[in-house]
Design an enzyme around this catalytic site. Structure first.
Site, PDB file in Angstrom:
ATOM      1  N   ASP A 124       0.829  -1.217   0.000  1.00  0.00           N
ATOM      2  CA  ASP A 124       0.000   0.000   0.000  1.00  0.00           C
ATOM      3  C   ASP A 124       0.860   1.264   0.000  1.00  0.00           C
ATOM      4  OD1 ASP A 124       0.947  -0.116   2.628  1.00  0.00           O
ATOM      5  OD2 ASP A 124      -1.031   0.004   3.572  1.00  0.00           O
ATOM      6  N   GLU A 125       2.140   1.133   0.375  1.00  0.00           N
ATOM      7  CA  GLU A 125       3.000   2.322   0.465  1.00  0.00           C
ATOM      8  C   GLU A 125       3.226   2.988  -0.882  1.00  0.00           C
ATOM      9  OE1 GLU A 125       6.279   2.627   2.924  1.00  0.00           O
ATOM     10  OE2 GLU A 125       5.504   1.323   4.480  1.00  0.00           O
ATOM     11  N   TYR A 147      12.203   3.038  -0.013  1.00  0.00           N
ATOM     12  CA  TYR A 147      11.564   1.716  -0.066  1.00  0.00           C
ATOM     13  C   TYR A 147      10.340   1.745  -0.976  1.00  0.00           C
ATOM     14  CZ  TYR A 147       8.256  -1.936   1.285  1.00  0.00           C
ATOM     15  OH  TYR A 147       7.324  -2.947   1.248  1.00  0.00           O
ATOM     16  N   LYS A 151       9.563  -0.040  -4.619  1.00  0.00           N
ATOM     17  CA  LYS A 151       8.419  -0.942  -4.851  1.00  0.00           C
ATOM     18  C   LYS A 151       7.543  -0.399  -5.985  1.00  0.00           C
ATOM     19  CE  LYS A 151       7.434  -4.132  -2.656  1.00  0.00           C
ATOM     20  NZ  LYS A 151       7.839  -5.569  -2.748  1.00  0.00           N
ATOM     21  N   GLY A 272      10.043  12.061   6.259  1.00  0.00           N
ATOM     22  CA  GLY A 272       9.122  11.694   5.168  1.00  0.00           C
ATOM     23  C   GLY A 272       8.048  10.705   5.588  1.00  0.00           C
ATOM     24  N   HIS A 273       7.746  10.666   6.863  1.00  0.00           N
ATOM     25  CA  HIS A 273       6.828   9.677   7.443  1.00  0.00           C
ATOM     26  C   HIS A 273       5.410   9.833   6.868  1.00  0.00           C
ATOM     27  CE1 HIS A 273       5.535   7.713  11.528  1.00  0.00           C
ATOM     28  NE2 HIS A 273       5.167   7.005  10.482  1.00  0.00           N
TER      29      HIS A 273
HETATM   30  P1  NAD Z   1      10.998  -9.701   5.083  1.00  0.00           P
HETATM   31  O1  NAD Z   1      12.017  -8.617   5.129  1.00  0.00           O
HETATM   32  O2  NAD Z   1      10.562 -10.354   6.338  1.00  0.00           O
HETATM   33  O3  NAD Z   1      11.499 -10.875   4.103  1.00  0.00           O
HETATM   34  C1  NAD Z   1      12.140 -10.626   2.891  1.00  0.00           C
HETATM   35  C2  NAD Z   1      12.771 -11.931   2.437  1.00  0.00           C
HETATM   36  O4  NAD Z   1      13.369 -11.712   1.163  1.00  0.00           O
HETATM   37  C3  NAD Z   1      13.878 -12.450   3.351  1.00  0.00           C
HETATM   38  O5  NAD Z   1      13.754 -13.818   3.546  1.00  0.00           O
HETATM   39  C4  NAD Z   1      15.164 -12.105   2.602  1.00  0.00           C
HETATM   40  O6  NAD Z   1      16.232 -12.993   2.896  1.00  0.00           O
HETATM   41  C5  NAD Z   1      14.690 -12.252   1.168  1.00  0.00           C
HETATM   42  N1  NAD Z   1      15.499 -11.475   0.218  1.00  0.00           N
HETATM   43  C6  NAD Z   1      15.887 -10.180   0.330  1.00  0.00           C
HETATM   44  N2  NAD Z   1      16.616  -9.824  -0.748  1.00  0.00           N
HETATM   45  C7  NAD Z   1      16.673 -10.928  -1.568  1.00  0.00           C
HETATM   46  C8  NAD Z   1      17.249 -11.175  -2.823  1.00  0.00           C
HETATM   47  N3  NAD Z   1      17.945 -10.236  -3.470  1.00  0.00           N
HETATM   48  N4  NAD Z   1      17.089 -12.403  -3.372  1.00  0.00           N
HETATM   49  C9  NAD Z   1      16.397 -13.364  -2.714  1.00  0.00           C
HETATM   50  N5  NAD Z   1      15.837 -13.194  -1.518  1.00  0.00           N
HETATM   51  C10 NAD Z   1      15.965 -11.973  -0.947  1.00  0.00           C
HETATM   52  O7  NAD Z   1       9.760  -9.080   4.288  1.00  0.00           O
HETATM   53  P2  NAD Z   1       8.194  -9.330   4.483  1.00  0.00           P
HETATM   54  O8  NAD Z   1       7.683  -8.426   5.516  1.00  0.00           O
HETATM   55  O9  NAD Z   1       7.939 -10.793   4.564  1.00  0.00           O
HETATM   56  O10 NAD Z   1       7.677  -8.778   3.074  1.00  0.00           O
HETATM   57  C11 NAD Z   1       7.542  -9.642   1.958  1.00  0.00           C
HETATM   58  C12 NAD Z   1       7.051  -8.838   0.781  1.00  0.00           C
HETATM   59  O11 NAD Z   1       5.805  -8.238   1.106  1.00  0.00           O
HETATM   60  C13 NAD Z   1       7.968  -7.684   0.383  1.00  0.00           C
HETATM   61  O12 NAD Z   1       7.990  -7.596  -1.007  1.00  0.00           O
HETATM   62  C14 NAD Z   1       7.314  -6.450   0.985  1.00  0.00           C
HETATM   63  O13 NAD Z   1       7.598  -5.306   0.212  1.00  0.00           O
HETATM   64  C15 NAD Z   1       5.851  -6.835   0.903  1.00  0.00           C
HETATM   65  N6  NAD Z   1       4.966  -6.235   1.904  1.00  0.00           N
HETATM   66  C16 NAD Z   1       5.218  -6.361   3.244  1.00  0.00           C
HETATM   67  C17 NAD Z   1       4.330  -5.824   4.175  1.00  0.00           C
HETATM   68  C18 NAD Z   1       4.555  -5.948   5.661  1.00  0.00           C
HETATM   69  O14 NAD Z   1       3.796  -5.364   6.430  1.00  0.00           O
HETATM   70  N7  NAD Z   1       5.541  -6.696   6.129  1.00  0.00           N
HETATM   71  C19 NAD Z   1       3.192  -5.155   3.737  1.00  0.00           C
HETATM   72  C20 NAD Z   1       2.959  -5.030   2.359  1.00  0.00           C
HETATM   73  C21 NAD Z   1       3.853  -5.594   1.465  1.00  0.00           C
HETATM   74  O1  TDX Z   2      10.105   2.193  16.183  1.00  0.00           O
HETATM   75  C1  TDX Z   2       9.121   2.517  15.509  1.00  0.00           C
HETATM   76  N1  TDX Z   2       8.269   3.485  15.980  1.00  0.00           N
HETATM   77  C2  TDX Z   2       7.169   3.902  15.291  1.00  0.00           C
HETATM   78  O2  TDX Z   2       6.433   4.780  15.753  1.00  0.00           O
HETATM   79  C3  TDX Z   2       8.830   1.915  14.236  1.00  0.00           C
HETATM   80  C4  TDX Z   2       9.733   0.844  13.667  1.00  0.00           C
HETATM   81  C5  TDX Z   2       7.714   2.338  13.555  1.00  0.00           C
HETATM   82  N2  TDX Z   2       6.915   3.313  14.060  1.00  0.00           N
HETATM   83  C6  TDX Z   2       5.730   3.744  13.284  1.00  0.00           C
HETATM   84  C7  TDX Z   2       6.033   4.115  11.851  1.00  0.00           C
HETATM   85  C8  TDX Z   2       4.769   3.732  11.116  1.00  0.00           C
HETATM   86  O3  TDX Z   2       3.825   4.783  11.185  1.00  0.00           O
HETATM   87  O4  TDX Z   2       4.840   2.621  13.199  1.00  0.00           O
HETATM   88  C9  TDX Z   2       4.236   2.534  11.897  1.00  0.00           C
HETATM   89  C10 TDX Z   2       4.602   1.203  11.271  1.00  0.00           C
HETATM   90  O5  TDX Z   2       5.998   1.233  11.002  1.00  0.00           O
HETATM   91  P1  TDX Z   2       6.742  -0.035  10.341  1.00  0.00           P
HETATM   92  O6  TDX Z   2       6.465  -1.238  11.135  1.00  0.00           O
HETATM   93  O7  TDX Z   2       8.159   0.359  10.105  1.00  0.00           O
HETATM   94  O8  TDX Z   2       5.926  -0.200   8.984  1.00  0.00           O
HETATM   95  P2  TDX Z   2       5.654   0.796   7.763  1.00  0.00           P
HETATM   96  O9  TDX Z   2       6.677   1.852   7.652  1.00  0.00           O
HETATM   97  O10 TDX Z   2       4.205   1.225   7.859  1.00  0.00           O
HETATM   98  O11 TDX Z   2       5.849  -0.226   6.534  1.00  0.00           O
HETATM   99  C11 TDX Z   2       5.319  -1.559   6.627  1.00  0.00           C
HETATM  100  O12 TDX Z   2       4.123  -1.682   5.915  1.00  0.00           O
HETATM  101  C12 TDX Z   2       4.193  -1.663   4.524  1.00  0.00           C
HETATM  102  C13 TDX Z   2       6.318  -2.611   6.145  1.00  0.00           C
HETATM  103  O13 TDX Z   2       7.553  -2.431   6.809  1.00  0.00           O
HETATM  104  C14 TDX Z   2       6.526  -2.556   4.670  1.00  0.00           C
HETATM  105  O14 TDX Z   2       7.361  -3.625   4.245  1.00  0.00           O
HETATM  106  C15 TDX Z   2       5.190  -2.657   4.009  1.00  0.00           C
HETATM  107  O15 TDX Z   2       5.336  -2.494   2.624  1.00  0.00           O
END
Ligand code: NAD
Ligand code: TDX
Length: 332
Positions: A124-125, A147, A151, A272-273
């Site tokens: 969604d970002e 980031y 994406k 840039g939050h």
């Molecule tokens: P994560 O950081 O937990 O996992 C990323 C994985 O990718 C790791 O296992 C890492 O080793 C692997 N990786 C990184 N670079 C690589 C490369 N060059 N080649 C092969 N493997 C590689 O991430 P996540 O939170 O599980 O997110 C997964 C996907 O979902 C990402 O594309 C992220 O942008 C997207 N996403 C995450 C969230 C969230 O809230 N976590 C929300 C929306 C979308």
């Molecule tokens: O220490 C913290 N304090 C704080 O207030 C951290 C790490 C985050 N925050 C705030 C920032 C955001 O408003 O909390 C909210 C969530 O932060 P993150 O967990 O870093 O997530 P966000 O930046 O929203 O991005 C996440 O959602 C979209 C995932 O990291 C991304 O991978 C995904 O694409």
């Protein structure tokens, strides 16, 4: 189906692989993962011996390796990414390499090998901050940090391969996930594990930024549905539908961990939050998905998971991680 899952050792990817092996007994999965700091094979220890599962250590940017492992699969599902916004503010290069160039490498392999489907996992970002209303799949992209810009770059490239080559691609854009196996740099596991350790919870800015929370197992079900039923060339938003300010989430985590609100430490805001994300998920709902987990119960289950899995997260809380946070914001 035979699937190539990339980035399957991370948070969402590992939950997805487990979901697929449980929900589709006839499926096979190869997991290609670079095992960066965020990749952890312990996340899949319970399926490691399953004959339907295999692991390959490597980079999605390695064109030869990608072709070797992708040959003959029915679909590629790409979770691989550098995924933490705060890290992208300090070291954007890795984000461009994996999140843009890595995706390009996958697209080229899918094109050359004529793989029937590529599902790319986005976020969604890419829509940027949404002051009012909810983002639809057709809305313009306004990413605000390295980031989300990376994406967004990948999403545009995936769209271009659809327009130019009619490559059979799909994209999901989900909201913030939480649940088991999330690296304790993201706010939910960071705050849970800090609270369990009686450490301060660094709340950015005024604590009133809004995120839309989605339990990871609900996201896995949606991704699985889009993979099997989604239309080629389409994008699907996947939102949890639970929008809260960070301060509200923080208080809820403190209640669930039984810790006092005096642990909340307001700190300097993230540059840039983005203020608010919000997704309109009607398109994926029309495919038949809805979140099955209520937020309160899912957050409680997540807190319980971190309580019960201290050996999983304890080693991740030392050394590099703290230095990273301090490097960026100091102690305030
Ligand atoms: P994560 O950081 O937990 O996992 C990323 C994985 O990718 C790791 O296992 C890492 O080793 C692997 N990786 C990184 N670079 C690589 C490369 N060059 N080649 C092969 N493997 C590689 O991430 P996540 O939170 O599980 O997110 C997964 C996907 O979902 C990402 O594309 C992220 O942008 C997207 N996403 C995450 C969230 C969230 O809230 N976590 C929300 C929306 C979308
Ligand atoms: O220490 C913290 N304090 C704080 O207030 C951290 C790490 C985050 N925050 C705030 C920032 C955001 O408003 O909390 C909210 C969530 O932060 P993150 O967990 O870093 O997530 P966000 O930046 O929203 O991005 C996440 O959602 C979209 C995932 O990291 C991304 O991978 C995904 O694409």
């Amino acid at each position: 189906m035979k699937l190539l899952v990339t980035g399957g050792a991370g948070f969402i990817g590992s939950n997805f692989i487990r979901h697929v092996l449980q929900a589709h007994p006839e499926d096979r999965v190869v997991n290609l993962d670079k095992l960066t700091y965020a990749g952890n094979l312990q996340n899949l220890a319970d399926v490691a011996q399953d004959p339907r599962y295999g692991f390959v250590h490597g980079d999605i940017g390695d064109a030869k390796l990608v072709r070797d492992v992708a040959r003959g699969v029915d679909a590629v599902v790409n979770f691989a990414a550098a995924s933490h916004v705060d890290r992208s503010l300090i070291e954007p290069e890795e984000f461009l390499k994996t999140d843009v160039f890595g995706v390009y490498t996958l697209l080229e392999a899918v094109r050359e090998l004529r793989i029937p489907r590529l599902l790319h996992i986005s976020t969604d970002e890419v829509y940027g901050s949404v002051p009012q209303g909810s983002s639809r799949e057709t809305d313009p992209l306004r990413p605000a940090n390295p980031y989300s810009a990376s994406k967004a770059g990948a999403d545009l490239l995936v769209g271009a391969y659809w327009q130019t080559y009619r490559l059979p691609v799909l994209i999901t854009r989900s909201s913030n996930n939480f649940g088991p196996c999330q690296y304790p740099e993201k706010v939910v596991p960071l705050f849970i594990t800090n609270a369990l350790d009686d450490q301060p919870l660094p709340l950015y800015g005024d604590g009133r930024n809004v995120r839309d929370w989605l339990y990871v197992l609900d996201n896995c079900e949606a991704i699985d549905l889009v993979l099997r039923r989604g239309a080629e060339g389409q994008i699907y938003n996947i939102g949890g539908g639970h929008e809260v300010e960070n301060i509200v989430l923080t208080r809820q985590i403190l209640r669930l961990t039984g810790k006092p609100e005096t642990l909340i430490r307001p700190v300097k805001d993230r540059p840039g939050h983005d203020r608010r994300y919000s997704l309109d998920s009607s398109k994926v709902r029309q495919l038949g998905w809805r979140p099955r987990h209520r937020f309160d119960g899912a957050l409680e289950a997540t807190v319980a998971w971190y309580r019960q899995h201290e050996p999983w997260w304890r080693p991740l809380k030392s050394g590099e991680f703290r230095t990273y946070y301090q490097q960026q914001y100091g102690d305030r």
